[in-house]
Write a protein that holds these residues in place. Structure first.
Motif, mmCIF file in Angstrom:
data_model
loop_
_atom_site.group_PDB
_atom_site.id
_atom_site.type_symbol
_atom_site.label_atom_id
_atom_site.label_comp_id
_atom_site.label_asym_id
_atom_site.label_seq_id
_atom_site.Cartn_x
_atom_site.Cartn_y
_atom_site.Cartn_z
ATOM 1 N N GLY A 36 0.855 -1.358 -0.151
ATOM 2 C CA GLY A 36 0.093 0.028 -0.126
ATOM 3 C C GLY A 36 0.730 1.218 0.110
ATOM 4 N N GLU A 37 2.091 0.957 -0.063
ATOM 5 C CA GLU A 37 3.130 2.359 -0.036
ATOM 6 C C GLU A 37 2.659 3.407 -1.333
ATOM 7 O OE1 GLU A 37 7.207 1.433 0.142
ATOM 8 O OE2 GLU A 37 6.898 -0.053 1.795
ATOM 9 N N ASN A 39 -0.153 3.483 -2.950
ATOM 10 C CA ASN A 39 -1.557 4.054 -2.716
ATOM 11 C C ASN A 39 -1.574 5.106 -1.862
ATOM 12 O OD1 ASN A 39 -2.618 2.134 -4.516
ATOM 13 N ND2 ASN A 39 -3.090 0.847 -2.929
ATOM 14 N N ASN A 40 -0.927 5.096 -0.769
ATOM 15 C CA ASN A 40 -0.730 5.994 0.198
ATOM 16 C C ASN A 40 -0.130 7.270 -0.406
ATOM 17 O OD1 ASN A 40 -2.088 4.629 2.209
ATOM 18 N ND2 ASN A 40 -0.325 3.820 3.046
ATOM 19 N N ALA A 41 1.034 7.262 -1.195
ATOM 20 C CA ALA A 41 1.633 8.195 -1.783
ATOM 21 C C ALA A 41 0.614 8.842 -2.730
ATOM 22 C CB ALA A 41 2.967 7.810 -2.394
ATOM 23 N N LEU A 43 -2.500 9.231 -2.681
ATOM 24 C CA LEU A 43 -3.463 10.029 -1.988
ATOM 25 C C LEU A 43 -2.789 11.351 -1.561
ATOM 26 C CD1 LEU A 43 -5.378 7.349 0.027
ATOM 27 C CD2 LEU A 43 -5.851 8.221 -2.287
ATOM 28 N N ARG A 44 -1.416 11.335 -0.860
ATOM 29 C CA ARG A 44 -1.122 12.471 -0.616
ATOM 30 C C ARG A 44 -0.579 13.459 -1.746
ATOM 31 N NH1 ARG A 44 1.934 8.638 2.490
ATOM 32 N NH2 ARG A 44 3.996 8.945 1.036
ATOM 33 N N PRO A 54 -5.927 14.285 2.651
ATOM 34 C CA PRO A 54 -5.890 12.875 1.800
ATOM 35 C C PRO A 54 -6.982 12.111 2.394
ATOM 36 C CG PRO A 54 -3.763 13.589 2.774
ATOM 37 C CD PRO A 54 -4.719 14.459 3.253
ATOM 38 N N SER A 55 -7.598 12.016 3.657
ATOM 39 C CA SER A 55 -8.618 11.527 4.139
ATOM 40 C C SER A 55 -9.916 11.729 3.261
ATOM 41 C CB SER A 55 -8.775 11.815 5.478
ATOM 42 O OG SER A 55 -9.405 12.948 5.798
ATOM 43 N N THR A 58 -10.981 8.498 -1.657
ATOM 44 C CA THR A 58 -11.322 7.530 -1.642
ATOM 45 C C THR A 58 -11.037 6.518 -2.791
ATOM 46 O OG1 THR A 58 -13.309 8.061 -0.120
ATOM 47 C CG2 THR A 58 -13.416 5.800 -0.975
ATOM 48 N N GLU A 63 -6.959 -1.252 -6.083
ATOM 49 C CA GLU A 63 -5.905 -1.205 -4.870
ATOM 50 C C GLU A 63 -4.434 -1.841 -5.485
ATOM 51 O OE1 GLU A 63 -5.538 -3.328 -0.535
ATOM 52 O OE2 GLU A 63 -7.476 -2.625 -1.183
#
Length: 81
Positions: A36-37, A39-41, A43-44, A54-55, A58, A63
């Motif tokens: 998930g690295e 995916n998190n990047a 979003l940021r 970022p929250s 969605t 994924e």
């Protein structure tokens, strides 16, 4: 609003590369595509570009794929540069 993102993980830097349409574009990410690295990047990077938290973004589909479908709040200004 739904947007489609084509992700290129493990690149030299985080950046939005090109816009294919108003809601489809390519993003390069420095993060690896594991655990998930990336995916998190993603979003940021998008949150920073759109000036939202970022929250509020969605991940709806993709994924474990390089082509992602994301949902951002309706009414979010969507700068194309």
């Amino acid at each position: 609003m739904l947007i489609e993102v084509h992700v290129r993980p493990n690149t030299k830097k985080n950046q939005i590369d090109s816009f294919l349409a108003p809601n489809i574009f390519h993003v390069s990410l420095h993060a690896l595509a594991k655990e998930g690295e990336a995916n998190n990047a993603l979003l940021r990077v998008l949150a920073d570009h759109l000036h939202i938290a970022p929250s509020l973004i969605t991940l709806k589909r993709g994924e474990k794929s390089r082509i992602k479908l994301l949902e951002i709040p309706n009414g979010t200004p969507f700068p194309l540069s």
